[in-house]
Design a protein around this motif. Structure first.
Motif, PDB file in Angstrom:
ATOM      1  N   SER A  20       0.818  -1.224   0.000  1.00  0.00           N
ATOM      2  CA  SER A  20       0.000   0.000   0.000  1.00  0.00           C
ATOM      3  C   SER A  20       0.852   1.275   0.000  1.00  0.00           C
ATOM      4  CB  SER A  20      -0.937   0.015   1.221  1.00  0.00           C
ATOM      5  OG  SER A  20      -0.220   0.329   2.397  1.00  0.00           O
ATOM      6  N   VAL A  21       2.166   1.154   0.274  1.00  0.00           N
ATOM      7  CA  VAL A  21       2.957   2.391   0.396  1.00  0.00           C
ATOM      8  C   VAL A  21       3.632   2.822  -0.912  1.00  0.00           C
ATOM      9  CG1 VAL A  21       3.341   2.162   2.893  1.00  0.00           C
ATOM     10  CG2 VAL A  21       5.011   1.161   1.304  1.00  0.00           C
ATOM     11  N   ALA A  22       3.496   2.014  -1.971  1.00  0.00           N
ATOM     12  CA  ALA A  22       4.131   2.403  -3.246  1.00  0.00           C
ATOM     13  C   ALA A  22       3.253   1.918  -4.412  1.00  0.00           C
ATOM     14  CB  ALA A  22       5.524   1.781  -3.341  1.00  0.00           C
ATOM     15  N   PRO A  23       3.369   2.572  -5.572  1.00  0.00           N
ATOM     16  CA  PRO A  23       2.593   2.103  -6.740  1.00  0.00           C
ATOM     17  C   PRO A  23       3.023   0.676  -7.117  1.00  0.00           C
ATOM     18  CG  PRO A  23       3.569   4.276  -7.147  1.00  0.00           C
ATOM     19  CD  PRO A  23       4.180   3.766  -5.882  1.00  0.00           C
ATOM     20  N   PRO A  24       2.148  -0.090  -7.809  1.00  0.00           N
ATOM     21  CA  PRO A  24       2.468  -1.484  -8.147  1.00  0.00           C
ATOM     22  C   PRO A  24       3.819  -1.607  -8.849  1.00  0.00           C
ATOM     23  CG  PRO A  24       0.218  -0.933  -8.791  1.00  0.00           C
ATOM     24  CD  PRO A  24       0.836   0.341  -8.293  1.00  0.00           C
ATOM     25  N   GLY A  25       4.623  -2.558  -8.367  1.00  0.00           N
ATOM     26  CA  GLY A  25       5.927  -2.821  -8.992  1.00  0.00           C
ATOM     27  C   GLY A  25       7.036  -1.885  -8.561  1.00  0.00           C
ATOM     28  N   LYS A  26       6.671  -0.782  -7.915  1.00  0.00           N
ATOM     29  CA  LYS A  26       7.691   0.198  -7.479  1.00  0.00           C
ATOM     30  C   LYS A  26       7.965  -0.011  -5.978  1.00  0.00           C
ATOM     31  CE  LYS A  26       6.807   2.780 -11.327  1.00  0.00           C
ATOM     32  NZ  LYS A  26       7.265   2.013 -12.457  1.00  0.00           N
ATOM     33  N   HIS A  27       9.048   0.586  -5.500  1.00  0.00           N
ATOM     34  CA  HIS A  27       9.412   0.362  -4.096  1.00  0.00           C
ATOM     35  C   HIS A  27       9.954   1.618  -3.428  1.00  0.00           C
ATOM     36  CE1 HIS A  27       8.687  -3.933  -3.882  1.00  0.00           C
ATOM     37  NE2 HIS A  27       9.087  -3.978  -5.140  1.00  0.00           N
ATOM     38  N   ILE A  28       9.851   1.546  -2.093  1.00  0.00           N
ATOM     39  CA  ILE A  28      10.476   2.579  -1.252  1.00  0.00           C
ATOM     40  C   ILE A  28      11.708   1.951  -0.618  1.00  0.00           C
ATOM     41  CG2 ILE A  28      10.226   3.655   1.020  1.00  0.00           C
ATOM     42  CD1 ILE A  28       7.418   4.484   0.202  1.00  0.00           C
ATOM     43  N   VAL A  29      12.829   2.642  -0.714  1.00  0.00           N
ATOM     44  CA  VAL A  29      14.053   2.177  -0.041  1.00  0.00           C
ATOM     45  C   VAL A  29      14.414   3.230   1.002  1.00  0.00           C
ATOM     46  CG1 VAL A  29      16.481   1.548  -0.316  1.00  0.00           C
ATOM     47  CG2 VAL A  29      14.820   0.940  -2.095  1.00  0.00           C
ATOM     48  N   SER A  30      14.342   2.813   2.256  1.00  0.00           N
ATOM     49  CA  SER A  30      14.587   3.741   3.363  1.00  0.00           C
ATOM     50  C   SER A  30      15.956   3.424   3.956  1.00  0.00           C
ATOM     51  CB  SER A  30      13.467   3.527   4.394  1.00  0.00           C
ATOM     52  OG  SER A  30      13.927   3.749   5.700  1.00  0.00           O
ATOM     53  N   CYS A  31      16.859   4.413   3.960  1.00  0.00           N
ATOM     54  CA  CYS A  31      18.227   4.168   4.450  1.00  0.00           C
ATOM     55  C   CYS A  31      18.490   5.034   5.678  1.00  0.00           C
ATOM     56  CB  CYS A  31      19.265   4.533   3.404  1.00  0.00           C
ATOM     57  SG  CYS A  31      18.982   3.825   1.783  1.00  0.00           S
ATOM     58  N   PHE A  32      18.590   4.391   6.824  1.00  0.00           N
ATOM     59  CA  PHE A  32      19.025   5.089   8.035  1.00  0.00           C
ATOM     60  C   PHE A  32      20.552   5.084   7.993  1.00  0.00           C
ATOM     61  CE2 PHE A  32      20.480   5.068  12.411  1.00  0.00           C
ATOM     62  CZ  PHE A  32      19.766   6.126  12.953  1.00  0.00           C
ATOM     63  N   VAL A  33      21.165   6.232   8.263  1.00  0.00           N
ATOM     64  CA  VAL A  33      22.606   6.369   8.020  1.00  0.00           C
ATOM     65  C   VAL A  33      23.334   6.841   9.275  1.00  0.00           C
ATOM     66  CG1 VAL A  33      24.318   7.374   6.466  1.00  0.00           C
ATOM     67  CG2 VAL A  33      21.917   7.326   5.773  1.00  0.00           C
ATOM     68  N   GLN A  34      24.425   6.169   9.546  1.00  0.00           N
ATOM     69  CA  GLN A  34      25.263   6.626  10.629  1.00  0.00           C
ATOM     70  C   GLN A  34      26.717   6.427  10.184  1.00  0.00           C
ATOM     71  OE1 GLN A  34      23.323   5.943  14.358  1.00  0.00           O
ATOM     72  NE2 GLN A  34      25.275   6.039  15.430  1.00  0.00           N
ATOM     73  N   TYR A  35      27.617   7.413  10.217  1.00  0.00           N
ATOM     74  CA  TYR A  35      27.465   8.587  11.068  1.00  0.00           C
ATOM     75  C   TYR A  35      27.323   9.842  10.218  1.00  0.00           C
ATOM     76  CZ  TYR A  35      29.137   5.470  14.688  1.00  0.00           C
ATOM     77  OH  TYR A  35      29.284   4.417  15.557  1.00  0.00           O
ATOM     78  N   ALA A  36      26.512  10.746  10.711  1.00  0.00           N
ATOM     79  CA  ALA A  36      26.369  12.058  10.129  1.00  0.00           C
ATOM     80  C   ALA A  36      26.346  13.009  11.327  1.00  0.00           C
ATOM     81  CB  ALA A  36      25.071  12.149   9.339  1.00  0.00           C
ATOM     82  N   PRO A  37      27.523  13.494  11.740  1.00  0.00           N
ATOM     83  CA  PRO A  37      27.557  14.301  12.964  1.00  0.00           C
ATOM     84  C   PRO A  37      26.910  15.669  12.752  1.00  0.00           C
ATOM     85  CG  PRO A  37      29.722  14.275  11.958  1.00  0.00           C
ATOM     86  CD  PRO A  37      28.854  13.368  11.125  1.00  0.00           C
ATOM     87  N   TYR A  38      26.063  16.061  13.671  1.00  0.00           N
ATOM     88  CA  TYR A  38      25.462  17.408  13.591  1.00  0.00           C
ATOM     89  C   TYR A  38      26.574  18.449  13.551  1.00  0.00           C
ATOM     90  CZ  TYR A  38      22.901  21.570  15.142  1.00  0.00           C
ATOM     91  OH  TYR A  38      22.368  22.821  15.238  1.00  0.00           O
ATOM     92  N   HIS A  39      27.570  18.244  14.410  1.00  0.00           N
ATOM     93  CA  HIS A  39      28.659  19.226  14.504  1.00  0.00           C
ATOM     94  C   HIS A  39      29.727  18.921  13.455  1.00  0.00           C
ATOM     95  CE1 HIS A  39      27.043  21.269  17.974  1.00  0.00           C
ATOM     96  NE2 HIS A  39      26.767  20.095  18.497  1.00  0.00           N
ATOM     97  N   LEU A  40      29.478  19.381  12.237  1.00  0.00           N
ATOM     98  CA  LEU A  40      30.504  19.282  11.198  1.00  0.00           C
ATOM     99  C   LEU A  40      31.697  20.122  11.633  1.00  0.00           C
ATOM    100  CD1 LEU A  40      28.584  19.827   7.825  1.00  0.00           C
ATOM    101  CD2 LEU A  40      29.698  17.721   8.612  1.00  0.00           C
ATOM    102  N   GLU A  41      32.864  19.753  11.151  1.00  0.00           N
ATOM    103  CA  GLU A  41      34.054  20.512  11.537  1.00  0.00           C
ATOM    104  C   GLU A  41      33.864  22.003  11.232  1.00  0.00           C
ATOM    105  OE1 GLU A  41      37.554  19.538   9.387  1.00  0.00           O
ATOM    106  OE2 GLU A  41      38.860  20.500  10.862  1.00  0.00           O
ATOM    107  N   GLU A  42      33.243  22.300  10.078  1.00  0.00           N
ATOM    108  CA  GLU A  42      33.075  23.708   9.679  1.00  0.00           C
ATOM    109  C   GLU A  42      31.824  24.347  10.286  1.00  0.00           C
ATOM    110  OE1 GLU A  42      33.009  20.929   7.834  1.00  0.00           O
ATOM    111  OE2 GLU A  42      32.060  21.222   5.883  1.00  0.00           O
ATOM    112  N   GLY A  43      31.078  23.564  11.093  1.00  0.00           N
ATOM    113  CA  GLY A  43      29.878  24.102  11.754  1.00  0.00           C
ATOM    114  C   GLY A  43      28.609  23.490  11.173  1.00  0.00           C
ATOM    115  N   PRO A  44      27.589  23.284  12.010  1.00  0.00           N
ATOM    116  CA  PRO A  44      26.379  22.605  11.539  1.00  0.00           C
ATOM    117  C   PRO A  44      25.646  23.349  10.431  1.00  0.00           C
ATOM    118  CG  PRO A  44      26.089  23.445  13.793  1.00  0.00           C
ATOM    119  CD  PRO A  44      27.529  23.624  13.444  1.00  0.00           C
ATOM    120  N   GLN A  45      25.806  24.668  10.410  1.00  0.00           N
ATOM    121  CA  GLN A  45      25.086  25.458   9.399  1.00  0.00           C
ATOM    122  C   GLN A  45      25.595  25.175   7.983  1.00  0.00           C
ATOM    123  OE1 GLN A  45      27.272  26.497  11.580  1.00  0.00           O
ATOM    124  NE2 GLN A  45      28.579  28.100  10.744  1.00  0.00           N
TER     125      GLN A  45
END
Ligand SMILES: Cc1cc2nc3c(=O)[nH]c(=O)nc-3n(C[C@H](O)[C@H](O)[C@H](O)COP(=O)(O)OP(=O)(O)OC[C@H]3O[C@@H](n4cnc5c(N)ncnc54)[C@H](O)[C@@H]3O)c2cc1C
Length: 529
Positions: free
Chosen positions: A397-422
């Protein structure tokens, strides 16, 4: 004149909604105010691309409290859970490991890498489930308070001590190992094959800014063994229609008990006078008064933004500032025009049993630790740990027939980038490319099947979902921030130093994840006060 409000709940994530539903069921006049256009917070489903319903943040459930399902009659409000059927780890050298609910099948898979591990694996599962059963009692009740002299509290602590003693010497010893060791060291005590240890170890690092070799991560492994779906202990599942259907079912129950729920209603600050909350002020300047206010936001947002330091004791403010959020994860959501095919385990006739659960890109402990090394110095992992699910395999029910959703949880992605989170917006697409390239190494041609891509960095989780520093659990689930210390010691029972202001989000005991426990326990505390 209409009856004055008993409670305003700030934030329509699943915990705020659970709290609202229980208060409304008890006869309170309740108003929920949600900042976004849609309910659910991090437990949300959104149709980001026509016909594709994404569980934008949270993607699997296990810990959602069965008591809430029963009390609120959530099945009647449309909640349906679908158990995951596999746990697949592809390897870059063409081999792979898949664990199944069928123990014989799993044994054969593990034996490819180590017969010793295959023999021990069931024993490990039994020991972890016993430990999880002990720890699980702690999530269904307010955190025990070791500093209290209240006789009821002392009796509770004594009971807990007795249950601990009843575990027997072996499990008591195991408990101490879990409390103090790293996930990698702990698993080394049991197993020899890295191919098995790596996908097991990842449960110890999800949502923390720690690596598999950091002390304390072993304890978080237990979380993986605590949940249940339909009475099946330690299993994980999808929510039919997407994770947001949990929030929608709870919202529907809350409304049936008379709660009012408003979206696109951001609260700018709380009305506080003489140490007591009197209501809220919305972004548009509207003031709404209420006998109680319950914040479902994280502790930083609640106290440092909505209350304001001027109303708080400086020691309390310091403790709140020390509460660690430092997000370390991101998410990449993809719509694809066909089922991904892993070269190490090809699909047969367009179907694949090994994709009916989660897929861990975690080929070795060294791979995971190296991924952490980059994050420690302020960059995202060039070869990250990915936890992938394809919910459309189990729930068309979450995707049209024959199509798919690929959900990727990713680690690591630090909020505090060296150059700053912004600087995350400038790095966002490079981060998304890293994830897609990593997956394409295992699934040749995968990149070409992508129809739509959403990349969520920790910065986006903060800006869009209100998760401070992008922390997925409203604060790390590290031991010093759990139980009677969540969010700070002395204030772990949903009350706050501001009279009539309560908390009910994941920053309170027992913490983050789609479990509803903080919302339930907060409502019980309020109703019992
Ligand atoms: C990427 C990601 C993946 C995850 N995966 C999983 C998973 O697979 N399984 C799992 O169990 N857990 C997972 N989690 C964790 C889990 O989703 C969260 O811990 C949980 O949903 C938090 O629920 P909550 O109700 O406490 O808070 P939230 O969901 O954060 O709700 C707080 C609500 O308050 C609203 N808000 C913020 N500020 C204001 C304001 N000023 N006024 C009004 N409203 C406001 C927000 O919009 C939000 O709706 C994941 C989280 C993320 C981010």
């Amino acid at each position: 004149m209409s009856k004055p409000l008993d409670a305003i709940i700030v934030g329509g994530g699943h915990n705020g909604l659970v709290c609202a539903a229980y208060l409304a069921r008890a006869g309170y006049k309740v108003l929920v105010l949600e900042r976004r256009h849609v309910l659910g917070g991090a437990a949300v489903t959104e149709e980001l691309h026509p016909g594709f319903k994404f569980s934008v943040c949270s993607y699997v459930v296990s810990l959602f409290r069965p008591q809430i399902i029963r009390d609120l009659g959530l099945a009647r409000h449309g909640l349906e859970l679908i158990p995951l059927e596999s746990s697949f780890t592809p390897l870059p050298d063409g081999r792979s490991l898949c664990r199944w609910p069928d123990s014989h099948r799993t044994r054969r898979e593990i034996a490819q890498f180590s017969t010793n591990d295959a023999d021990i694996y069931p024993e490990f599962g039994v020991a972890m489930v016993k430990m999880a059963q002990f720890a699980r009692r702690l999530i269904d009740a307010p955190a025990p308070d070791p500093a209290s002299l209240n006789p009821k509290e002392i009796i509770r602590l004594l009971r807990l001590g007795r249950r601990f003693r009843d575990l027997g010497p072996d499990l008591m010893h195991l408990n101490m190992q879990l409390l103090t060791m790293s996930a990698a060291d702990f698993l080394d005590l049991w197993f020899e094959s890295d191919v098995l240890k790596a996908p097991l170890a990842v449960s110890g690092i999800i949502g923390t800014f720690l690596g598999v070799r950091s002390p304390g991560t072993a304890y978080v492994l237990l979380h993986h063994y605590m949940g249940e779906i339909d009475g099946a202990f330690r299993s994980w599942g999808f929510v039919k229609g997407g994770t947001g259907q949990i929030s929608n079912a709870v919202a529907s129950a809350a409304r049936s008990f008379g709660a009012e729920i408003r979206t696109e209603a951001p609260v700018e600050r709380l009305l506080v006078r003489n140490g007591e909350v009197e209501g809220v002020v919305l972004d548009n300047g509207d003031e709404i008064r209420s006998r109680l206010v319950v914040s479902a936001l994280d502790p930083h947002r609640t106290f440092l933004r909505l209350v304001g330091e001027e109303h708080l004791d400086p020691d309390f403010t310091t403790q709140i500032k020390r509460f660690k959020l430092r997000g370390s994860s991101g998410k990449v959501n993809l719509a694809v025009d066909r089922l991904p095919e892993f070269s190490c385990r090809p699909n047969t006739n367009g179907t694949a049993d090994h994709l009916r659960g989660d897929v861990a890109i975690a080929p070795s402990l060294e791979y995971l630790e190296k991924a952490y090394d980059e994050a420690k110095y302020g960059d995202f992992s060039r070869r990250p740990y990915l936890n992938i699910v394809i919910p459309s395999v189990m729930d068309p029910s979450v995707a049209p027939p024959g199509k798919h959703i690929v959900s990727c949880f990713v680690q690591y992605a630090p909020y505090h980038l060296e150059e700053g989170p912004q600087h995350w917006p400038q790095r966002r697409e490079a981060f998304g490319d890293t994830v897609v390239d990593t997956l394409t190494e295992y699934c040749p041609g995968f990149k070409e099947t992508i129809l739509y891509r959403q990349v969520l960095t920790p910065w986006d989780l903060e800006q869009e979902f209100g998760l401070t520093e992008g922390n997925i659990f409203h604060g790390e689930l590290s031991q010093e921030q759990l139980l009677f210390q969540r969010p700070v010691s002395g204030w772990a029972r949903y009350r706050t130093p501001i009279r009539r202001l309560w908390m009910c989000g994941s920053g309170t005991h027992p913490g983050g994840g789609v479990m509803g426990a903080p919302g339930l326990l907060a409502a019980q505390a309020i109703l019992g006060s």
